[in-house]
Design a protein around this motif. Sequence first.
Motif: not given
Length: 380
Positions: A296-323
């Motif tokens: 999640y931190q890696i995807v967040k670092a990549i996404a920070c090139g487009e938006v502020k880091p606090q806009r990238i969030t996560q939710r965990d579920a049974k089948s996958y970890f969503a970003i």
Amino acid sequence: MKRLTSDMVETRFGQRRLERWMEFTERLSSLAVKVRNQAEAIGTEEATKNAFIMPFISSILGYDVFDPLEVVPEFTADVGLKKGEKVDYAIMRDGEVQILIECKPSLGVLKIEHASQLFRYFAVTNARIAVLTNGVQWHFYTDLDAPNRMDAKPFLVLDLLDIDETLITEIQKLSRDSFDLESIISSAEELKYIGALKREIAAQFREPTDEWIKFFTARVYEGMFTQRVRQQFTGLVGKAAQQFLTERVNDRLKAALGVSGTNHAAEAPTSSAEVVEADLDRDTEIETTLEELEGYQIVKAIACGEVKPQRITQRDAKSYFAILLDDNNRKPVARLHFNGKQKYLGLLDDDKVETRHPISELDEIYAHAPEIRESVKRYA
């Protein structure tokens, strides 16, 4: 020799940036633990400097406190008729003063009246950043209201006993290796007002003022706002605010635990603790792993090139970890499928059709940086 493509260079740069951010966050957390354990035992200004302020300057900001070319203690400059006044520390870059720091004892409450030297020195040096601190709280000032005149209100407040993660990147911009004055100043006005609004909203939720009570009462009560009505709605507004917060916390807990569906009224838990217990009973198979958080931190670092880091969030579920972007499940950035022997990075196209890319190491996520940024751009 293998030729580096632009994507490879950008990927490596993104990885280094993430590593620096994580190291910075870890150092800040370590100092916060020290402050929490020792703040009550330190009563003098000198002890505060040694225990908290010098470690912040050195380990967090990265300046050599023993090099007078970088950090000048007891910095002196004659200001008008005031001769020989001192500011506790001046941080230098290229021979010019960039940051002024005034210190107070850790048990003391910070007040703007404590910043008289900062006001005077700010006007006669090249400094654009002034800091008032007791080692626990750090108030950062600049000159938004009038050029070369320090503002009366801070644009950023860092509390080491309650760190706001959205501020970490801004603090990092003041560090020796990442110093970016232009970026700091450009975002200072937004930081100033958002921070002030958050603190004011928190204060109103704790103890609503008459103006706050009257504001909401007028929207739900059609009669005259008499003293009796004021007394009645003082309790009601406070109770409604607390229930609203509790409901929001419960919603986030359910989302984090992957719980769906609606409880029957007769079975509804009545407290946050009961909500957590009930949710865990329903779904004990969800376990957020360290590997998922690192991904999640890696995807967040990549996404920070487009938006502020606090806009990238996560939710965990049974089948996958969503970003997600903006904590909205209709704005999926990526999915981590790390529950099996083979790990997959899930990326979605314009129609939200997911393609799974097998990965063996987390670093391989960087190879998909262009697609991740493109996904963010679609929503942002």
